[in-house]
Design a protein around this motif. Structure first.
Motif, PDB file in Angstrom:
ATOM      1  N   ARG A   1       0.833  -1.203   0.000  1.00  0.00           N
ATOM      2  CA  ARG A   1       0.000   0.000   0.000  1.00  0.00           C
ATOM      3  C   ARG A   1       0.864   1.247   0.000  1.00  0.00           C
ATOM      4  O   ARG A   1       2.023   1.230   0.387  1.00  0.00           O
ATOM      5  N   HIS A   2       0.268   2.340  -0.458  1.00  0.00           N
ATOM      6  CA  HIS A   2       0.871   3.669  -0.433  1.00  0.00           C
ATOM      7  C   HIS A   2       2.031   3.808  -1.416  1.00  0.00           C
ATOM      8  O   HIS A   2       2.876   4.679  -1.252  1.00  0.00           O
ATOM      9  N   GLU A   3       2.064   2.974  -2.431  1.00  0.00           N
ATOM     10  CA  GLU A   3       3.051   3.149  -3.482  1.00  0.00           C
ATOM     11  C   GLU A   3       2.616   4.311  -4.379  1.00  0.00           C
ATOM     12  O   GLU A   3       1.433   4.451  -4.721  1.00  0.00           O
ATOM     13  N   ILE A   4       3.548   5.153  -4.763  1.00  0.00           N
ATOM     14  CA  ILE A   4       3.232   6.301  -5.613  1.00  0.00           C
ATOM     15  C   ILE A   4       2.883   5.826  -7.015  1.00  0.00           C
ATOM     16  O   ILE A   4       3.583   4.999  -7.597  1.00  0.00           O
ATOM     17  N   MET A   5       1.783   6.367  -7.547  1.00  0.00           N
ATOM     18  CA  MET A   5       1.335   6.036  -8.895  1.00  0.00           C
ATOM     19  C   MET A   5       0.977   7.325  -9.634  1.00  0.00           C
ATOM     20  O   MET A   5       0.589   8.328  -9.018  1.00  0.00           O
ATOM     21  N   PHE A   6       1.105   7.297 -10.933  1.00  0.00           N
ATOM     22  CA  PHE A   6       0.754   8.436 -11.777  1.00  0.00           C
ATOM     23  C   PHE A   6      -0.302   7.979 -12.790  1.00  0.00           C
ATOM     24  O   PHE A   6      -0.125   6.972 -13.473  1.00  0.00           O
ATOM     25  N   THR A   7      -1.380   8.750 -12.872  1.00  0.00           N
ATOM     26  CA  THR A   7      -2.444   8.450 -13.826  1.00  0.00           C
ATOM     27  C   THR A   7      -2.475   9.531 -14.900  1.00  0.00           C
ATOM     28  O   THR A   7      -2.651  10.716 -14.589  1.00  0.00           O
ATOM     29  N   ARG A   8      -2.261   9.118 -16.148  1.00  0.00           N
ATOM     30  CA  ARG A   8      -2.342  10.055 -17.270  1.00  0.00           C
ATOM     31  C   ARG A   8      -3.805  10.353 -17.573  1.00  0.00           C
ATOM     32  O   ARG A   8      -4.667   9.476 -17.474  1.00  0.00           O
ATOM     33  N   LEU A   9      -4.100  11.602 -17.919  1.00  0.00           N
ATOM     34  CA  LEU A   9      -5.465  12.043 -18.172  1.00  0.00           C
ATOM     35  C   LEU A   9      -5.616  12.499 -19.620  1.00  0.00           C
ATOM     36  O   LEU A   9      -4.675  13.029 -20.214  1.00  0.00           O
ATOM     37  N   ARG A  10      -6.824  12.298 -20.151  1.00  0.00           N
ATOM     38  CA  ARG A  10      -7.131  12.748 -21.512  1.00  0.00           C
ATOM     39  C   ARG A  10      -8.530  13.353 -21.520  1.00  0.00           C
ATOM     40  O   ARG A  10      -9.386  12.985 -20.691  1.00  0.00           O
ATOM     41  N   PRO A  11      -8.799  14.281 -22.442  1.00  0.00           N
ATOM     42  CA  PRO A  11     -10.124  14.900 -22.509  1.00  0.00           C
ATOM     43  C   PRO A  11     -11.207  13.870 -22.808  1.00  0.00           C
ATOM     44  O   PRO A  11     -10.994  12.923 -23.569  1.00  0.00           O
ATOM     45  N   ALA A  12     -12.385  14.061 -22.179  1.00  0.00           N
ATOM     46  CA  ALA A  12     -13.493  13.123 -22.361  1.00  0.00           C
ATOM     47  C   ALA A  12     -14.800  13.841 -22.676  1.00  0.00           C
ATOM     48  O   ALA A  12     -15.871  13.270 -22.504  1.00  0.00           O
TER      49      ALA A  12
END
Length: 341
Positions: free
Chosen positions: A83-94
């Motif tokens: 738990r608590h591992e750093i993650m990055f989520t890429r975002l795109r227009p929807a």
């Protein structure tokens, strides 16, 4: 130097250091609010009150739940990841100014819009069963004025009622840190009703006669104060049956008559407060799903698989289409017995 003398200097220094850290964090958030990339994220609030901290709304975003297929290819879950591992989520227009997840992984993206979070589930827990893990981004609480939390819950709608999604305005810094700036309500609301429930299925007995799957009524409502256009074409091809759990879930066949369908004149403008309703009989072949390579009703599936009806506006619309709500919206989850989550 005595221990008492050392403590005399260390305690004020420790307090000063903590105050500096808090001041730096507050300053960083203020800077992100002023200069960060602004996006809207769709969410549904729950639990409107905390008696010890004043009114706030707990938020659950679509991007909180990360499916296995949404992981970046280089990300391989293993029991060692906790738990608590750093993650990055890429975002795109929807559409409608909203952004959605375009992939999640532990590596910071080199470009584009992304948001930084931490895993709430361990990797082993997250990929057990449903194939999801929970990632939080530090924007899961929205503080509001005293008494406003309940009003927000009523606006959002309860089970079986009209659902109006809250869309949270978020500023994102260069590091991916996100700060809430405000919120708005979707211009479009959705209501899901069960028109017909199938006969109950009993273990070790032949299937009952008649349809095995429910019949639904989906209603789109213009919740804005201006005219709004919605799309409905072909065999209700703007509406899609989507499994809630994707790991081993059946998928809709590709040949259901909508691949070649294109929206033509089936664009309807509805005034503020007006609705457009469709009835979807999930026992019809249009809604069959694949099981072992064969199309079947969802009512013929074992267990209690859950689904949603998702309304999607096609990217390609006829020339001159005006005031069209663009994007996608999902109903509440339901199962083949016609029970709504």
């Amino acid at each position: 130097m005595s221990a008492r003398t050392i403590a005399k200097y260390l305690v004020p220094l420790a307090v000063a250091a903590q105050l500096l850290v808090l001041a730096w964090m507050a300053g960083e958030r203020e800077w992100i609010q002023r200069t960060g990339q602004v996006v809207f994220l769709r969410t549904a609030p729950v639990d409107p009150r905390d008696l010890f901290r004043g009114d706030f709304v707990r938020l659950q975003y679509e991007i909180n739940s990360v499916r296995a297929e949404d992981l970046d290819p280089a990300t391989v879950p293993s029991p060692e990841r906790k738990r608590h591992e750093i993650m990055f989520t890429r975002l795109r227009p929807a559409g409608e100014g909203l952004y959605e997840a375009a992939g999640t992984g532990p590596a910071r993206p080199a470009e584009g819009v992304f948001i930084r979070g931490r895993t709430e589930d361990s990797w082993r827990m997250g990929w057990r069963g449903a194939g999801h893990t929970l990632v939080k981004y530090g924007i899961e609480q929205l503080f509001v004025e005293q008494g406003a939390g309940r009003a927000i819950e009523e606006k959002r709608g309860m089970r079986g009622e009209l659902q109006v999604p809250m869309e949270v305005e978020v500023a994102i810094g260069r590091s991916g840190t996100a700060v809430i700036r405000g919120y708005r309500w979707s211009r479009l609301g959705m209501k899901l009703e069960i028109v017909r429930r199938p006969e109950p299925r009993r273990p070790n007995t032949p299937p009952p006669e008649g349809p095995l799957s429910p019949k639904l009524r989906v209603t789109l409502v213009n919740t804005s104060d201006a005219p709004l256009a919605v799309v409905d074409y072909g065999e209700h091809c703007a509406f899609h049956l989507v499994p809630v759990e994707w790991t081993q879930a059946p998928r809709s066949p590709a040949t259901h008559g909508c691949d070649a369908a294109r929206p033509t004149a089936d664009i309807m403008t509805i005034a503020p407060g007006e609705t457009h309703s469709v009835e979807l009989d999930l026992s019809e072949p249009r809604w069959h799903v694949l099981k072992d390579g064969k199309p079947v009703e969802i009512g013929a599936l074992p267990g209690f698989a859950q689904f949603r009806i998702e309304y999607r506006v096609p990217d390609a619309l006829p020339a001159g289409a005006k005031d069209v709500w663009r994007g996608r919206m999902a109903s509440r989850a339901f199962n083949a017995s016609g029970v709504v989550d």
